[in-house]
Motif scaffolding. Structure first.
Motif, PDB file in Angstrom:
ATOM      1  N   THR A 118      -0.755  -0.361  -6.294  1.00  0.00           N
ATOM      2  CA  THR A 118      -0.841  -0.109  -4.859  1.00  0.00           C
ATOM      3  C   THR A 118      -0.711   1.398  -4.620  1.00  0.00           C
ATOM      4  N   GLU A 120       1.348   2.847  -2.757  1.00  0.00           N
ATOM      5  CA  GLU A 120       2.780   3.179  -2.741  1.00  0.00           C
ATOM      6  C   GLU A 120       3.308   3.366  -4.166  1.00  0.00           C
ATOM      7  N   GLU A 121       2.842   2.528  -5.081  1.00  0.00           N
ATOM      8  CA  GLU A 121       3.277   2.664  -6.477  1.00  0.00           C
ATOM      9  C   GLU A 121       2.746   3.947  -7.102  1.00  0.00           C
TER      10      GLU A 121
END
Length: 536
Positions: A118, A120-121
């Motif tokens: 993702t 965010e990751e």
């Protein structure tokens, strides 16, 4: 970047975009992304999309943008196509939302070695390791672009650096040269786009073209346009020279969805380039749009019909006459149906590009004869990714065999349909888009309901026409009336009966990335009795 209501939420300069791309390249390196490998970007229009796509480009990987499920079609269909694509690419990295990753895992469609991350990751990964700038050869692939897949599954096009850079320059000249007296300062120009960034018209024609020419680019989520089409038109600034592109569907959608009360705050007097392409350009739509929006300043000479495809980076031809939509009668010949119809002029080839119309043997045909459109020039792709058979089928030396039918008049191109889509009924050749146009004209579904026409074998009776139509209602009496109107209109116009007319719910027909209906898939579903039909 605009939000769903068309409000500016954040602005970045070209330098800031490049800075975040370099930072993302370092994070992608931490995630073991390596040179020349595909990175699938399945994100909505957003800053994370730009960061990941340009970061993959900076590291020398091959970014390929796909639908985030779903922007213009069925979410289940998008996920199915994504699973097929991941298997074909044999790539290891997918960047998507947590929701998409969860759905893929639940469907057991993820390749065993795939790393799904993702944004965010990726943002949480350290970016300490500097990435050496990628300095590729002009002829090497810069990114991968999916075809629209009108007659089947999408192919993965390898776009070389030279092709995309040349096409961006050629687009600029095709747009700006006729406006040279007015278009002196790119800083006063503006591009507004609601087109998905996984489509070549959105990526190359809007985003990359604007960025590399110093033009302000306003990106609007596709869902914002579908929910409130006026948002697109209001984002066109009357104090700037505005340019914006859309398929024929986009203009028709505005006509059918927007009432006089919705036009408040819209000023289209400085819309210098209303580009229209990606599907058959229909004169009826352009005329209706002009009438509908003339009171808010729209002029027909703003329309710039064009022709292009992913295998040519994007643009092949563009109308530069600034005279409004122009047409020519489709030539009547033994290899084309003899009904009267007009085709919209798509202009001459863009810079350094040749367009021929050829016979099945590849011989060039004179003007006014219908044949296959072939293209040669520096914008042509270098092949389909890991698909040498398809590459050999499509490239004939330096020439790209487009699979489209058309004719030339005065050095300008007119498209009449697709070779593989021709319906041979009672010895006459019919183009399915003509039947679909007539059917869709009876629907009143706000421009979103589509139709698919194809032929099936009826034994001794030969090939017969089947029409599958999305309906704006499930009420049986209304469907019965629509069916009668569609049959009557097609019978009177084309002189052809419909063997079977099937209604399905709105949005149920599988579509390409640009919103075109996948006729072959619909035909397969029909023959396999996999369509959920509405009774009437």
């Amino acid at each position: 970047m605009l939000d769903r209501r068309g409000r500016l939420v954040e602005r970045r300069t070209m330098g800031e975009v490049l800075e975040t791309a370099v930072e993302m390249a370092a994070r992608l390196a931490r995630a073991n992304v390596v040179n020349r490998t595909p990175v699938v970007v399945a994100l909505p229009t957003s800053w994370p999309w730009l960061e990941v796509w340009f970061g993959a480009l900076a590291i020398g990987a091959l970014p390929v943008a796909v639908s985030p499920a779903s922007a213009l079609g069925s979410a289940n269909e998008d996920l199915r196509r994504l699973a097929v694509l991941l298997s074909r690419l044999q790539g290891r990295h997918l960047v998507c939302s947590p929701q998409m990753r969860r759905r893929l895992v639940e469907s057991s469609d993820l390749p065993a070695d795939l790393v799904a991350l993702t944004p965010e990751e990726l943002a949480a990964l350290p970016a300490a390791r500097m990435v050496t700038a990628n300095e590729p050869e002009p002829s090497t692939a810069a990114f991968l672009q999916l075809t629209s897949g009108t007659t089947g599954e999408s192919r993965v096009v390898m776009i070389p650096h030279r092709a995309v850079l040349h096409n961006i320059v050629a687009i600029r000249h095709a747009i700006a040269d006729p406006l040279r007296k007015e278009f002196r300062d790119p800083s006063k120009a503006l591009t507004v786009s609601w087109l998905p960034l996984y489509h070549d018209m959105g990526l190359v024609g809007s985003l990359l073209h604007g960025m590399l020419h110093g033009i302000e680019v306003r990106l609007l989520p596709p869902s914002a346009f579908l929910g409130r089409p006026a948002t697109w038109l209001r984002a066109l600034d009357p104090d700037s020279y505005s340019f914006s592109a859309a398929p024929n569907f986009g203009y028709q959608f505005c006509v059918e969805k927007l009432t006089a009360d919705d036009l408040s705050g819209i000023d289209l007097s400085d819309w210098k380039g209303a580009l229209v392409g990606a599907e058959m350009v229909r004169l009826e739509t352009l005329n209706e749009f002009t009438r509908h929006f003339e009171d808010v300043g729209f002029r027909p000479d703003a329309f710039r019909p064009c022709y292009g495809m992913a295998e040519a980076a994007l643009a092949v031809t563009m109308d530069r006459a600034l005279e409004g939509p122009r047409t020519a009668p489709v030539p009547i010949s033994t290899d084309h149906a003899g009904y009267a119809t007009e085709s919209v002029c798509l202009g001459p080839p863009v810079a350094d590009t040749e367009v021929w119309v050829t016979s099945p043997t590849g011989a060039r045909l004179p003007e006014g004869r219908i044949g296959e459109v072939r293209v040669r020039g520096p914008g042509i792709f270098v092949g389909y990714f890991r698909d040498p058979e398809a590459t050999q089928e499509t490239l004939d030396g330096e020439w790209l065999k487009t699979g489209d039918l058309g004719f030339m008049v005065g050095g300008e191109l007119y498209i009449t349909g697709r070779i593989k889509d021709i319906l041979v009924i009672r010895g006459q050749n019919l183009m399915p888009h003509e039947l679909e146009r007539l059917a869709e004209g009876e629907l009143g579904g706000g421009g979103t309901c589509r139709a698919a026409a194809f032929a099936v074998d009826h034994g001794a009776e030969g090939e017969q026409i089947v029409l599958v139509v999305e309906a704006p209602t499930s009420e049986s009496e209304s469907l019965f009336r629509m069916a009668g109107a569609i049959r009557r209109d097609i019978g009177l116009t084309l002189g052809m009966p419909i063997a079977d007319l099937v209604f399905v719910s709105a949005g149920k027909l599988p579509r390409t990335t640009s919103g075109k209906v996948l006729r072959r898939r619909v035909r397969e579903d029909y023959l396999n009795q996999a369509l959920t039909q509405l009774d009437y």
